[in-house]
Design a protein around this motif. Structure first.
Motif, mmCIF file in Angstrom:
data_model
loop_
_atom_site.group_PDB
_atom_site.id
_atom_site.type_symbol
_atom_site.label_atom_id
_atom_site.label_comp_id
_atom_site.label_asym_id
_atom_site.label_seq_id
_atom_site.Cartn_x
_atom_site.Cartn_y
_atom_site.Cartn_z
ATOM 1 N N SER A 15 0.981 -1.201 0.026
ATOM 2 C CA SER A 15 -0.036 0.090 0.014
ATOM 3 C C SER A 15 0.835 1.274 -0.040
ATOM 4 N N THR A 17 -0.005 4.337 0.201
ATOM 5 C CA THR A 17 -0.432 5.454 1.089
ATOM 6 C C THR A 17 0.333 5.059 2.356
ATOM 7 N N LEU A 18 0.045 3.952 2.949
ATOM 8 C CA LEU A 18 0.747 3.629 4.116
ATOM 9 C C LEU A 18 2.219 3.484 3.932
ATOM 10 N N SER A 38 0.317 12.591 3.284
ATOM 11 C CA SER A 38 0.155 11.375 2.386
ATOM 12 C C SER A 38 -0.963 10.665 2.991
ATOM 13 N N VAL A 39 -1.028 10.131 4.141
ATOM 14 C CA VAL A 39 -2.146 9.270 4.401
ATOM 15 C C VAL A 39 -3.444 9.932 4.471
ATOM 16 N N GLY A 40 -4.678 9.560 4.219
ATOM 17 C CA GLY A 40 -5.817 10.198 4.359
ATOM 18 C C GLY A 40 -6.416 9.774 5.844
ATOM 19 N N LYS A 102 -12.008 -1.539 4.771
ATOM 20 C CA LYS A 102 -10.975 -2.059 4.057
ATOM 21 C C LYS A 102 -11.209 -3.351 3.978
ATOM 22 N N TRP A 126 -8.660 4.341 -5.558
ATOM 23 C CA TRP A 126 -7.965 4.201 -4.283
ATOM 24 C C TRP A 126 -6.970 2.819 -4.160
ATOM 25 N N VAL A 127 -6.002 3.035 -3.695
ATOM 26 C CA VAL A 127 -4.554 1.954 -3.934
ATOM 27 C C VAL A 127 -5.098 0.746 -3.621
ATOM 28 N N ASN A 176 -11.959 9.015 -3.459
ATOM 29 C CA ASN A 176 -10.215 8.901 -3.062
ATOM 30 C C ASN A 176 -9.570 8.200 -4.309
ATOM 31 N N TYR A 208 -16.958 7.914 2.056
ATOM 32 C CA TYR A 208 -16.757 9.252 2.382
ATOM 33 C C TYR A 208 -18.082 10.239 2.352
ATOM 34 N N LYS A 238 -14.036 7.446 8.804
ATOM 35 C CA LYS A 238 -13.889 9.035 8.062
ATOM 36 C C LYS A 238 -15.078 9.857 8.657
ATOM 37 N N TYR A 324 -9.055 15.283 -0.251
ATOM 38 C CA TYR A 324 -7.897 14.789 -0.934
ATOM 39 C C TYR A 324 -7.867 15.785 -2.262
ATOM 40 N N ARG A 373 -1.049 13.096 -4.841
ATOM 41 C CA ARG A 373 -2.257 13.091 -4.151
ATOM 42 C C ARG A 373 -1.934 13.802 -2.924
HETATM 43 N N1 GLU Z 1 -7.862 6.427 3.353
HETATM 44 C C1 GLU Z 1 -6.461 6.436 3.363
HETATM 45 C C2 GLU Z 1 -5.599 6.967 2.200
HETATM 46 O O1 GLU Z 1 -6.206 6.770 1.272
HETATM 47 C C3 GLU Z 1 -5.876 5.473 4.488
HETATM 48 C C4 GLU Z 1 -4.626 4.538 4.013
HETATM 49 C C5 GLU Z 1 -5.199 3.356 3.249
HETATM 50 O O2 GLU Z 1 -5.926 2.660 3.936
HETATM 51 O O3 GLU Z 1 -4.874 3.194 2.315
HETATM 52 O O4 GLU Z 1 -4.661 7.290 2.606
#
Ligand code: GLU
Ligand code: PMP
Length: 398
Positions: A15, A17-18, A38-40, A102, A126-127, A176, A208, A238, A324, A373
């Motif tokens: 991931s 984002t993480l 970075s992380v949302g 998730k 999203w990733v 996202n 969201y 969220k 974002y 992002r």
């Molecule tokens: N929603 C967040 C993001 O996209 C959390 C990180 C994740 O779970 O990927 O940054």
């Protein structure tokens, strides 16, 4: 002897984002003053009445295995939310609570996608979507969008992406990473296409829902043409600033809910009993906190869009939801900072982190190179300083 790692996991992307968030924490631990966009995740603390419910749950010994799909009281509270906020009729047997939205997403994909099945995914996405489909041995089919179309797919694009092998379409609104929100009319036009393809399930990621600036949220499950084959994903992360509690759910046809429960029974035994009681308090308690947080995000959206538009070369849309910004950065690709060459948006994100001390995420992580992002779920002061740093770092590129 080296231990074996399965091909399944070797082929899985980490991931991004993480990973970016982790990198930013490491730099901070090494004494670098990094602003993490970075992380949302909401920067607010979980509201007090929700925390109190968790403490009470511990005191009252909600410390045993909960039922695999979640406590009945929580599933009833979720049905109440779906009725009062979305006008949807669900029974508790259609709800399965998991460890965050998730896991709820991954559960549904694993429970419904066979090897070789095609899953249509608008991109940027999203990733985790494509990786989850890969875990199920399905085939993710990307439908590209552009900033000119506000990153939304058209009915014609959807129609041409659907083949006899398509089993699922995933849709995320508010989105996202782009913040785009489909209007009811736009969704209706997509639903008209889906109505012609009864073999296609719809997976609607509505996490969201409450972070929306148009004043109008429409759930995909509210369209009668597709309601019986739509699965809604949502959760408390969220809306109630509860990312760490790890509670999300699917609202699904009974057969899907049963399949997900079977999977979860072998896999996690369900979500934390204490966090479930906290989530119940979130749904049953006062809702003012949700609107207050949304208002703060809206103010930050205005701030960050205004500042980004003053930076030469950044092309930005105006996000209508989520938290974002997804600027197009191709004007900076190919530029130099000393010996350093900005070869792509990933190199730009790394440059912004290492030289500008602002963590962002490469658009390629969402299937769209040429963008980055930024999460604006942080304080106004942090945002002002981060945008100042980004502006200076970009200006230093030759
Ligand atoms: N929603 C967040 C993001 O996209 C959390 C990180 C994740 O779970 O990927 O940054
Ligand atoms: N879907 C989208 C689009 C998200 O941005 C996130 C947050 N990373 C999730 C699902 C997962 O949310 P949760 O934290 O509840 O697992």
């Amino acid at each position: 002897m080296e231990v074996q790692i399965s091909d399944r996991i070797k082929n899985l992307a980490a991931s991004q984002t993480l990973a970016m968030s982790q990198k930013s924490s490491e730099l901070r631990a090494a004494g670098v003053d990094v602003i993490n966009l970075s992380v949302g995740e909401p920067d607010f603390s979980t509201p007090q009445h929700i925390k109190d419910a968790a403490v009470k749950a511990i005191e009252e010994n909600f410390t045993f295995y909960p039922p695999v799909p979640g406590y009945l009281s929580l599933r009833k509270a979720i049905c109440g939310k779906l009725k009062s906020e979305n006008g949807l009729d669900y029974t508790p047997e259609q709800i399965v609570v998991g460890n965050g939205a998730k896991q709820a997403l991954c559960n549904v994909i694993l429970a419904t996608v066979n090897p070789g099945d095609e899953v249509v995914i608008p991109v940027p996405a999203w990733v985790s979507y494509f990786e989850m489909v890969k875990l199920a041995e399905g085939v993710g089919v990307a439908v590209p969008t552009s900033i000119e179309a506000d990153f939304k797919i058209t009915p014609a694009q959807l129609e041409s992406a659907i083949t006899p092998r398509t089993r699922m379409v995933m849709l995320c609104s508010p989105s996202n990473p782009t913040g785009s929100v489909y209007t009811r009319d736009e969704l209706q036009a997509l639903v008209d296409v889906l109505a012609r393809h009864p073999q296609v399930m719809v997976l609607a990621d509505e996490i969201y829902e409450h972070i929306i600036y148009t004043g109008e949220f429409t759930s995909l499950a509210s369209f009668p043409e597709i309601a019986e084959r739509t699965v809604v994903i949502n959760g408390v992360s969220k809306a109630y600033a509860m990312t760490g509690w790890r509670i999300g759910y699917c609202a699904a046809p009974v057969a899907v809910a049963k399949a997900v429960t079977k999977l979860q029974g072998q896999y996690t035994s369900g979500a934390s009993s204490i966090a479930q009681k906290a989530a119940e308090a979130a749904y049953d308690g006062p809702q003012e906190c949700v609107a207050e947080m949304c208002q703060a995000f809206r103010r930050r959206r205005d701030l960050v869009v205004e500042m980004a538009r003053q930076i030469p070369g950044l092309v930005v849309n105006e996000p209508q939801g989520a938290f974002y910004l997804f600027p197009e950065v191709s004007a900076y690709i190919g530029k130099h900072f000393g010996e350093r060459v900005i070869t792509d948006s990933g190199a730009l994100a790394m440059y912004l982190l290492e030289e500008g001390h602002v963590a962002t995420v490469d658009g390629a992580a969402f299937g769209t190179p040429g963008y980055i992002r930024l999460s604006y779920a942080t304080s106004d002061d942090n945002l002002r300083e981060a945008m100042r740093r980004i502006s200076a770092a970009l200006a230093a590129l030759k």
